[in-house]
Design a protein around this motif. Structure first.
Motif, mmCIF file in Angstrom:
data_model
loop_
_atom_site.group_PDB
_atom_site.id
_atom_site.type_symbol
_atom_site.label_atom_id
_atom_site.label_comp_id
_atom_site.label_asym_id
_atom_site.label_seq_id
_atom_site.Cartn_x
_atom_site.Cartn_y
_atom_site.Cartn_z
ATOM 1 N N GLN A 118 64.032 -47.765 55.457
ATOM 2 C CA GLN A 118 64.326 -47.555 53.974
ATOM 3 C C GLN A 118 64.963 -46.058 53.779
ATOM 4 O O GLN A 118 64.650 -45.479 52.771
ATOM 5 C CB GLN A 118 62.930 -47.672 53.297
ATOM 6 C CG GLN A 118 62.107 -49.102 53.457
ATOM 7 C CD GLN A 118 60.845 -48.923 52.779
ATOM 8 O OE1 GLN A 118 59.911 -48.258 53.035
ATOM 9 N NE2 GLN A 118 60.619 -49.605 51.736
ATOM 10 N N GLY A 119 65.407 -45.807 54.583
ATOM 11 C CA GLY A 119 66.145 -44.276 54.477
ATOM 12 C C GLY A 119 65.395 -43.413 54.951
ATOM 13 O O GLY A 119 65.768 -41.968 54.568
ATOM 14 N N ILE A 120 64.026 -43.590 55.441
ATOM 15 C CA ILE A 120 63.071 -42.543 55.754
ATOM 16 C C ILE A 120 63.219 -42.323 56.927
ATOM 17 O O ILE A 120 62.870 -42.798 58.083
ATOM 18 C CB ILE A 120 61.707 -43.043 55.311
ATOM 19 C CG1 ILE A 120 61.480 -43.489 53.919
ATOM 20 C CG2 ILE A 120 60.579 -41.843 55.860
ATOM 21 C CD1 ILE A 120 60.141 -44.152 53.677
ATOM 22 N N GLU A 121 63.789 -40.834 57.138
ATOM 23 C CA GLU A 121 64.040 -40.440 58.439
ATOM 24 C C GLU A 121 63.516 -39.105 58.723
ATOM 25 O O GLU A 121 63.841 -38.324 57.786
ATOM 26 C CB GLU A 121 65.534 -40.315 59.054
ATOM 27 C CG GLU A 121 66.300 -41.858 58.731
ATOM 28 C CD GLU A 121 67.775 -41.512 59.392
ATOM 29 O OE1 GLU A 121 68.406 -40.734 59.771
ATOM 30 O OE2 GLU A 121 68.382 -42.715 59.188
ATOM 31 N N THR A 122 62.726 -38.671 59.642
ATOM 32 C CA THR A 122 61.893 -37.697 59.562
ATOM 33 C C THR A 122 63.127 -36.581 60.216
ATOM 34 O O THR A 122 63.749 -36.620 61.144
ATOM 35 C CB THR A 122 60.898 -37.582 60.715
ATOM 36 O OG1 THR A 122 61.189 -38.021 62.118
ATOM 37 C CG2 THR A 122 59.762 -38.601 60.056
ATOM 38 N N ASP A 123 62.789 -35.176 59.376
ATOM 39 C CA ASP A 123 63.870 -34.317 59.848
ATOM 40 C C ASP A 123 63.061 -33.337 60.850
ATOM 41 O O ASP A 123 61.786 -32.973 60.860
ATOM 42 C CB ASP A 123 64.157 -33.386 58.713
ATOM 43 C CG ASP A 123 65.018 -34.323 57.900
ATOM 44 O OD1 ASP A 123 66.163 -34.833 58.356
ATOM 45 O OD2 ASP A 123 64.759 -34.476 56.627
ATOM 46 N N THR A 124 63.658 -32.545 61.864
ATOM 47 C CA THR A 124 62.903 -31.495 62.712
ATOM 48 C C THR A 124 63.756 -30.343 62.665
ATOM 49 O O THR A 124 63.378 -29.420 63.114
ATOM 50 C CB THR A 124 63.444 -32.251 64.284
ATOM 51 O OG1 THR A 124 64.726 -32.421 64.539
ATOM 52 C CG2 THR A 124 62.390 -33.290 64.486
ATOM 53 N N HIS A 125 64.972 -30.349 61.856
ATOM 54 C CA HIS A 125 65.375 -29.031 61.377
ATOM 55 C C HIS A 125 66.375 -29.013 60.323
ATOM 56 O O HIS A 125 66.748 -30.131 59.889
ATOM 57 C CB HIS A 125 66.239 -28.483 62.742
ATOM 58 C CG HIS A 125 67.397 -29.013 62.996
ATOM 59 N ND1 HIS A 125 67.489 -30.291 63.816
ATOM 60 C CD2 HIS A 125 68.875 -28.938 62.914
ATOM 61 C CE1 HIS A 125 68.781 -30.879 63.835
ATOM 62 N NE2 HIS A 125 69.426 -29.946 63.215
ATOM 63 N N GLY A 126 66.645 -27.937 59.689
ATOM 64 C CA GLY A 126 67.643 -28.044 58.513
ATOM 65 C C GLY A 126 66.827 -28.116 57.256
ATOM 66 O O GLY A 126 67.680 -27.868 56.335
ATOM 67 N N HIS A 127 65.584 -28.248 57.230
ATOM 68 C CA HIS A 127 64.947 -28.350 56.032
ATOM 69 C C HIS A 127 63.663 -27.442 55.986
ATOM 70 O O HIS A 127 62.867 -27.806 55.362
ATOM 71 C CB HIS A 127 64.427 -29.779 55.463
ATOM 72 C CG HIS A 127 65.458 -30.780 55.494
ATOM 73 N ND1 HIS A 127 66.360 -30.835 54.365
ATOM 74 C CD2 HIS A 127 66.061 -31.381 56.402
ATOM 75 C CE1 HIS A 127 67.165 -31.771 54.345
ATOM 76 N NE2 HIS A 127 67.142 -32.194 55.615
ATOM 77 N N GLY A 128 63.909 -26.489 56.555
ATOM 78 C CA GLY A 128 62.804 -25.421 56.519
ATOM 79 C C GLY A 128 61.619 -25.630 57.878
ATOM 80 O O GLY A 128 60.626 -24.867 57.575
ATOM 81 N N GLU A 129 61.938 -26.616 58.695
ATOM 82 C CA GLU A 129 61.010 -26.825 59.656
ATOM 83 C C GLU A 129 60.998 -25.522 60.699
ATOM 84 O O GLU A 129 61.955 -24.927 60.993
ATOM 85 C CB GLU A 129 61.447 -28.162 60.487
ATOM 86 C CG GLU A 129 61.450 -29.289 59.658
ATOM 87 C CD GLU A 129 62.716 -29.489 58.868
ATOM 88 O OE1 GLU A 129 62.827 -30.459 58.201
ATOM 89 O OE2 GLU A 129 63.545 -28.629 59.049
#
Length: 650
Positions: A587-598
């Motif tokens: 559903q377009g839900i892809e966990t991010d590991t960098h680039g969004h303040g992680e």
């Protein structure tokens, strides 16, 4: 359509399988695999099978095997299947990789894996098999029966030709950087990828130039001016006494820069640290620089100089060089300012290990160093990188998030658990006032001791896994999800006393999903909970889904914090013990590991996307906002995502 001498036989076997499966769903695919092996051994064989991907997938070649679920396949296991498996395993792996190559290139749309995921998988597999690029087979490959060595080499050449080498190298390098950005403790696969990339960069027959690749290679093999041509550790050790103070300082700065930029440690780093510890050198003032320490780390080093020196002398070797990064981060985190931690590490240095612990560590890591060295190196890495621990290919997520939370929040307690497990072959925890011992308990979810994990996990997780299951047994029949009672006892006092599960424990059916979502927003979303941040990491359970948003099962994670990302979007930052936190949940839900303040090791999602996969959570009922204030639109958005995916199962 491309034909080879054996493709007619393959086509006939495929047709026969399809007909047989109509009458008997368990009909064997052996004839198809045998014919496919013959095709693969022929000129243009991989290309011929590539054109038939849709046909053999539709015929059910992968039915009732792990290969029928491409989203769960692991690159490291795929390499083993391809390079060392028997004939049937190698052929079905080759067919699977041709299928995923077609998905990655957009020639075949698969319902259970995206093109991006397929490309990521193929990229990793190719990174682990770059030694085949030269076309020169190793002795082991040459000696495989049924020409399996040449078959695999031909498959690899076809993959390279199909994707284009230059783009592959870029993808390989990007994949290594993506993995390293998460700063895993276990970097064996990443290190192996870098080694393979290095062989390509320095192959005179290949025209390659890639700055990011060279940075990775230099990090391991040429991090400083003194070892710029990768002279070998013995030669480097003989050079060091000839260096001036200025040259030594340049070496120290180079090692620190390479280590902190990548999370990888060169073996030369260990040689250099031991040189600084030599009495005749007097280079101890350069140790903080070599470790890349800031003000906090330098203060910790100066307060515990003797302990750090003992760790360097007794634990840091070429074989355990990666522990230098753990030591540096441990100091930089200020962990040693917690008095019991320094004492616990001092005990760990001298801890006598049980015979079974020693045998396990030696089996896993070899006999070049004492078992206590491997375990202490693992402890340094875990305390320095609490978010870098992973569960390997084992169903032990509950135990592993415990290791992470304790390393982060209660490190002296973690060291106590390690001491019990390693020395006494027993771990003691309390459950509702009674002691629970791991000794004598049956195996938990993991039936075998995990060997594809870090040293601490290898020794401690089996005990924790058994105790966790025993706590569930002691709960007996209760009126709510058993995690409500297990988590505070298992993890610690900081687990919230409030608890919500999305399903009714008696019926296993979803009950008041909207109320569940409102409660989560009111407990964690800063706009609805009075702006109260997450104080301690909180265990939680998610409904894991694949890239098609289908329910896979329940999975344990730890909520670390909720905050606005750099773009002003509210996100949940969490720890996922599942080795690689970059995942596609559909559903377009892809966990991010960098680039969004992680931070290194964190995964993140926009708040509503995370809430759409939430199954259970803890909260503090004394610090909860008003659920009624959560907008209906926000609740409806989450409900729609859940109902169109995993919630349909319940």
């Amino acid at each position: 359509m491309i034909t080879t001498p054996s493709t007619p036989q393959f086509d006939q076997a495929l047709m026969a399988l399809g007909q047989a499966r109509q009458a008997n769903t368990t009909a064997t695919n052996a004839q198809v695999l045998a014919a496919a092996g013959m095709v693969l051994a022929e000129d243009d064989g991989p290309a011929a099978l590539y054109e038939r991907v849709k046909r053999y997938e539709s015929a059910g070649v992968f039915k009732d095997t792990d290969w029928d679920y491409p989203a769960i396949l692991q690159p490291d296991i795929a390499k083993i299947s391809l390079r060392t498996g028997d004939a049937q395993t190698t052929v079905i792996e080759a067919l699977s990789q041709l299928r995923l190559l077609a998905v990655a290139l957009g020639d075949y749309a698969h319902p259970r894996i995206t093109a991006e995921h397929a490309r990521q998988f193929i990229t990793q597999v190719m990174a682990l098999n770059l030694d085949l690029l030269s076309g020169q087979l190793s002795e082991a490959d040459r000696e495989r029966p049924f020409s399996l060595g040449p078959i695999v080499a031909a498959l690899y050449r076809f993959q390279i030709d199909a994707m284009g080498y230059e783009s592959i190298l870029d993808s390989l390098v990007a994949e290594v950087w993506r993995i390293l950005e998460q700063r895993p403790i276990d970097v064996d696969d990443a290190r192996e990828m870098v080694i393979q990339i290095a062989q390509c960069l320095f192959d005179p027959t290949l025209d390659t130039e890639n700055t990011a690749a060279r940075q990775l290679v230099n990090c391991l093999f040429a991090p400083t001016p003194g070892c710029a041509e990768d002279p070998g550790v013995d030669v480097y050790g003989m050079r060091l006494p000839t260096f001036t103070d200025e040259e030594l300082r340049a070496e120290a700065q180079g090692f620190a820069r390479a280590m902190h930029e990548t999370g990888l440690v060169s073996v030369y780093h260990a040689v250099f640290l031991h040189h600084l510890r030599s009495p005749e050198v007097g280079g101890e003032h350069l140790i903080p620089i070599t470790l890349g320490l800031g003000r906090t780390g330098t203060d910790a080093y100066q307060c515990h100089t003797a302990l750090v020196h003992e760790i360097i002398d007794d634990i840091i070797f070429v074989e355990t060089a990666q522990a230098i990064y753990g030591l540096a981060l441990l100091l930089e985190r200020g962990v040693l300012f917690n008095g019991p931690v320094a004492a616990g590490l001092a005990r760990q240095l001298r801890l006598p290990l049980s015979a079974s612990t020693g045998a396990t560590l030696t089996t896993a890591f070899g006999a070049t160093r004492e078992p206590r060295v491997w375990l202490m190196a693992g402890a340094l890495n875990l305390l320095g990188q609490p978010l870098g621990v992973g569960q390997g290919n084992n169903p032990t997520c509950q135990s592993v998030i415990g290791l992470s939370m304790w390393a982060d929040n209660d490190p002296d307690y973690l060291l106590q658990l390690v001491a019990w497990a390693a020395r006494d072959d027993e771990v003691l925890l309390r459950f509702e006032g009674d002691l629970v011992s791991s000794k004598g308990l049956a195996a938990g979810l993991a039936k075998q001791r995990p060997l594809d994990v870090d040293p601490v996990s290898m020794i401690l997780v089996p005990h924790l896994d058994r105790i966790y299951i025993e706590m569930g047994r002691l709960c007996g029949e209760r009126d709510d999800d058993l995690h409500r009672w297990i988590h505070p006892e298992f993890y610690g006092w900081w687990v919230g006393n409030g608890f919500r599960a999305v399903t009714n424990a008696a019926t296993d059916k979803i009950e008041d999903h909207a109320g569940f979502i409102r409660a989560f927003y009111a407990s964690y979303h800063l706009d609805y909970n009075g702006g109260v941040p997450v104080i301690h990491p909180q265990p939680a359970g998610i409904a894991a889904t694949d890239s098609a948003a289908r329910y896979v099962g329940r999975h344990a994670i730890a909520i670390r914090r909720v905050a606005l990302d750099p773009d002003g979007e509210m996100r949940v930052y969490f720890f996922n013990p599942n080795n690689d936190s970059g995942q596609d949940w559909g559903q377009g839900i892809e966990t991010d590991t960098h680039g969004h303040g992680e931070r290194h090791g964190e995964a993140s999602l926009p708040f509503h996307q995370f809430a759409s996969r939430l199954f259970v959570f803890h909260y503090d009922p004394l610090e909860q906002g008003e659920p009624a204030n959560v907008p209906a639109e926000a609740v409806d958005t989450v409900l729609a995502l859940a109902n169109d995916s995993w919630a349909a199962v319940f």
